[in-house]
Structure formats: structure tokens, C-alpha cells
Design an enzyme around this catalytic site. Sequence first.
Site: not given
Ligand code: NAD
Length: 727
Positions: A413, A440, A461
Site C-alpha cells: 500500500e 484499500s 477493491h
Molecule cells: P502483502 O504484503 O501480503 O502482499 C504484497 C505483495 O506485493 C508481496 O508479495 C510483495 O512481494 C509484492 N510486491 C511488492 N513490490 C512489488 C513489485 N515491485 N512488483 C511485484 N510485486 C511486488 O499485502 P496484501 O495484504 O496482499 O495487500 C496488497 C494490497 O491489497 C494493498 O494495496 C492493500 O491495501 C490491499 N488490500 C488489502 C486487504 C487485506 O485485507 N489485506 C484488503 C483489500 C485490499
Amino acid sequence: MAESTTIRWDKDADGVVVLTLDDPNQGANTMNEAYARSMAATIDRLEAEKDSITGVIITSAKSTFFAGGDLNNLRAVTPEQAEEFATYLREAKGQLRRLETLGKPVVAAVNGTALGGGLEIALATHHRVVVDSSKIQLGFPEVSLGLLPGAGGVVRTVRMLGIVNALMQLLLQGKRVRPAKALEIGIVDELVASRDDLIPAAKKWIAAKGGGDPVQQPWDADKKYKIPGGTPSTPALAMNLPAFPANLKKQLKGANYPAPAAIMAAAIEGAQVDFDSAIEIEGRYFVSLATGQVAKNMIQAFFFDLQQVNGDRGRPAEIEPYRARKAVVLGAGMMGAAIAYVCAKAGIEVVLKDVSQEAADRGKGYSARLVEKAVSRGRSTQEKGDALLALITPTDDATAAAGADLVIEAVFEDPAVKAKVFAEIEPHLATNALLGSNTSTLPITELAEGVSRPADFIGLHFFSPVDKMPLLEIIKGEQTSDDALYRALDVAKQIKKTPIVVNDSRGFFTSRVIGTFINEGISMLTEGIPAPTIEQASSQAGYPAPVLQLSDELNLKLMRKIRVAAKEAGAIGSGWDDHPSEQVIDRMLDEFDRPGKLEGKGFYSYADGRRTGIWDGLRAAFPPVADPSSISLRDLEERMMFIESIETVKCVDEGVIPSIADANIGSIFGIGFPAWSGGVLQYINGYEGGLPGFVARARELAAAYGDRFEPPASLVERAERGEPYLD
Ligand code: NAD
């Protein structure tokens, strides 16, 4: 004699009457007035011509068999009309009773889905033949609308299957089953391969009965008929019955769902009396549910709102339907891995890209685990599972995205990281690929500045766990085109998610509203409310996860990060203003180092990732009030629900969420707002005393707990105009 307009009558040379349900004014047959009149006329005629009739078959000319009760009528019926409504209902059930006691063999030839009232008609016959098609569903979804099957469905299933099986297999969970499963449960007698085989099979059964004793239901034919598994006075059942209501209460966590309790009561009480008395008992419970507020809320949300949410949303004719063929999911973390799975499950080829091959492989591992589970539980086959996995290509190489027509970004994020991954991937995409971000909280309009085609950029989302949560919140940025919006809606349909559409704003709709719930729950600790009481209040209100448990899962570090970012950006709205929860979050992080589940320490303690109990230091950190009896549980419950509804009104005022149906569905499907309320805005409509009642109570809460409960001006004006929140 009244005329039948919705039921056709055809009698063959053998004296078999085929009744075809075919309402000329509707695409599906429903239990409306024309049906009631037609059924009355048809039954009169069957009785009058009985001597020349050898059997009766009921079938339908529509693609479904029968759609059930008319929900418009049900939504409108008031407590004052209870008596009138009960009489109407008695008549409808009386007709079915006359049919099954005609003395002639009656067969239901079920050509299509029969849910609710449709299944009840079929159960009032002596034999059910159904086309064995995976498109056909049978069941009683009434409970999910706050109702029970009130046309004999409870009484007949209890007599056919026994109390426990009827409750568990059909009534309490509103499950829909395929014909083969219905045969196994015992509510269907015979399956045929195609629609053309139905009437011949039904006639064959009738012919086999020909000339014998009058055909009756087992419970009418034999005075000694025993309900399978026994009645509540059968010792084995009597021993277990007292635990039923307690278990149900535990399952519902004390929340306000009257239908399951009414279904259970109608089943148990009805099993102790004769058929006609049981029908009366079922009817009384049905009327009390149908005239109550919870059924109205649930009918509004789960039928009318849902229909609108899944509707065409005024789609301009020139916008072509779109089907994604190849998607790139950027980031194979918790969200990306699961998004890849739902896309592949829908048959979309997926490139799952992360910074390293190892991270991408790990992401694909998530799908492998889900597939393995589905296969081992018989929900999928190895072949289908392998095909799904073959669609996902894990990689660290951007060129693998060649020609992709959909991007769903789910990296950290952080706006800079997001801009970087889009810049890297864009040159490889199809020229008009839809560019989606799963952020998010970050404003879509700002993220769109990082791509070359901001008109194709949109928020997609998802909610965690993505494979289970049904909602997709689609966020339009300032530059997002209509074309991109409709393509996003098509993607939602393709991957079987329910969409809501919102305008760009910090936290959009769902994150912003759920934030107020969490802050409200956490702030109660500062008032000396013991943590177990806070958890109990949220469960009892009907939230699926207790509020402190949810906070641990979302993580307090993340909450503080969002709060700080919002304040720095000067964002407005009560969710982002100074809030009494802040001191709790700050102390939990800075003083006690307890951010949440991920670190194994939050409001709860954890061992190996599992909750072991509320953290035992919490009482010392936030000492409870001396006299717990001074705490009003009702206040606690209503504070959580009111603050979310009030925040939603602000979202409506600011144009963040233009559709009321979207707000209701989004709140239930995305952020766990109690389903019995019908959603965040329907809760206001249905509150005791309607909108004025809600306004008065909000003012009371504001006086006691703070200005954040002050009802917004638009709400007060609506209350004065007597205009509920309806689209
Ligand atoms: P996470 O940390 O589990 O996963 C993020 C992934 O992105 C990691 O595997 C990381 O290695 C990868 N990454 C980072 N830089 C990168 C790059 N340059 N190229 C390719 N991959 C890269 O995070 P998450 O919980 O999966 O969240 C991801 C997104 O989804 C965020 O924007 C978050 O706000 C959003 N989101 C999360 C939730 C939740 O419940 N966790 C819900 C809705 C939305």
C-alpha cells in the site's frame, strides 16, 4: 365458477389431468392473486370432475417450476393486516390440502427450479419427478429473508424427514440443493434425464396406481403413521431437544434473527399435533415473521437491493460486453494470491507477478492448497483442479504479461511502489487493457496519475479472504471512463463477485465505514467497559466477528498508518477526526507493543497463530468500571451500528456512494454489518419509530457519548419529510 388464468388444464384419454402453471403476465409463476384465483378454480373443477379423473400432474411452462411467494406483497404487509393476511394464507394452504386429499394420485413434474413456495406445491403431491439437471435447484431459502416456508413446507418436511433432518438439511440454513441431492435427502422420488421424459414418467407412476385404493399421504393414510425419528416425546429425541435452542443461540451469538427460532418452534410444536393444527401453528409463526421488521429488512436487502446491485445500472447500449481473457495480478501476497485464484476459477489466464520467482511461486501455492482442499472434499475433481492451476503462471518477468487485457494490482500500500509496477507492466499490455488497483485506502484519482491511460484506471477493491467474500467495491476516479466502469462490472460478473460502485474518496465507502465501527469498539476500553463485554455487544448486535478480534486481524499498526496518512492529507469525516480510540491504539503499540494477530500479540494472545484468549494485561491497562451493572449493552450495540449508519449518510451526502442499494449490500457483504438490519441505510429506515426514531436516538447517543453521533442535517431533513432511504 372462477376462471383459471394462470393454470392450464389438459385431460388425456386415460383421464389424467395435466395442470400447467403458466402465468401469462410474468416470466415466472409466483403466488400472486391470479395464482390463488386460478388454483381455487382448478381445485373446484378437479373435485367436481373427480369421477372421470385417474390422476393429476402439475408442471410448468416456464423455465423455472414456480418462483414462490410474491415478495412485493410480503414486504408491504403490516402488523395491522396480520389477521387478513393469515386468512389469505389459510386459503392458499387449504387449496394444497384439498389437492393432496383428492383421493387421486397427484404428481409434481418438476421441470425447473422450485424454491420456497414452488417446493411447497411439489411437496403437497404424492410423487415428485424432477429433471436431473445441475441448473435446477430445490430448497427453502426463506430463512435468509427472515421468513419460514409458510405454505406447509415446515409441516410436510418434518413429517417426511423427521424433525432433525428437516431442520438440518433444509429449513434452518436455507440451503438450495440439486435434484440428485434432493433425492438423497428424500424430498424427491424420481429423476429423469430430460424435460421430455417428465410427463411420461409421471403418467407411468399414475398408471401403476390405477384402480387401487385412494392415494393419500402417508400421514393421512395411516392413523399409526410415525414421524421418522419420532416426536418430541420420543425419549431419544426428548433427551436432545432441550439443547437445540441453546445451540442455535450459540450459533447466532445471541443476534437478532427471529426466523431460525420460529422455524425450530414451528417444527417441534407441529410434530406434537395433528396435520391441520400443525399447519395453523406454522401459519402463526409465519405471520409474525412476515409482519415483523427483520423480514422486511432482509427482503429489501437480499431481494430488491441485490437485484438492483446486479442489474444493468443504466448501461449505455454502445458499451460492448467485455470478457477478460488474460489477467496480470501484480503482487502475489495475501490478496494477489487469492485474486489469482478467483480469476483462474473463472477460466481467465493469469500471470501472477511478484519481485522474485520464489514469491510468485509462493503465491500460486495458495491456489494449489485451495484446489487440494476442494478435491479432497469432493467439491471439485482433480482434472478441473489441474486445469485451474494450469491457468496461473507465477513469474518475476514483466514480459510474461504480453497481450494481457486486465491488470489487478495488489502490491504494498504505497503510491510509489504502485506507480513503479504499473510503469513496468504497461508496455506489455493489450492497448486498451483495464488497469485495476486493489488499494484499500489510497485515492484512485492520485494513483491514476502514475499511468499513461488514466481513463482506463479504476479501483477494484477485494475483501479478504477473497475466495469467500462476495463483494467487489469498484471505485471510479475523476478520470475513469464509463467504458472502464462497465468493463469492471463485467469482470465482477465474470469472477462471480457482487459489485458496488463508489466514487473516489479516502477509504472509499467500505474502509471508511468499517473504520468507524472499529474505532467505536476500541474506544469503549477507555470508558472502563471490559473487553469481553465489548466483544459480546458486537456479537449480539450481529457482527460476524467481535470488534477487538477484528482489530487484531486488521492490525493496529495499519490502522495508525491509515489515520496518520488521512490526517496529513487533511481528510475529513468522523472516521478520520480525533477519536477516543486513538489513545488506546497508541498505548497498545507504543507502551505494550501489541499490534495484532500477525505478531501473535494484540487485544488477544496467540499461540501458533491461534487465539488463546483476551490478553491478560488488558484489564490493568484499561481498568474496568467498578460496577459492571452500570453498563448498558443496548447502548454499546447501538453505538457500533449507529456510527456506521451515520458515516454512511455522510458518504451519501458527499457523493461517495450514490446508490442506497449499493450501500446496504456493500455493508453486509463487505464489512459485516449485521444482516438482519438489511444494511447500513435500511437499518435507519427500520429503526423503531422510523427515521424520526433514529434521529431522536442518535441525539441521545450524541449527548451521552460525543458529537460524532449527531445526526447529519440531510438525515434530519429526510426524517422531517418522512422519506426513507430507498433508491
Ligand atoms: P502483502 O504484503 O501480503 O502482499 C504484497 C505483495 O506485493 C508481496 O508479495 C510483495 O512481494 C509484492 N510486491 C511488492 N513490490 C512489488 C513489485 N515491485 N512488483 C511485484 N510485486 C511486488 O499485502 P496484501 O495484504 O496482499 O495487500 C496488497 C494490497 O491489497 C494493498 O494495496 C492493500 O491495501 C490491499 N488490500 C488489502 C486487504 C487485506 O485485507 N489485506 C484488503 C483489500 C485490499
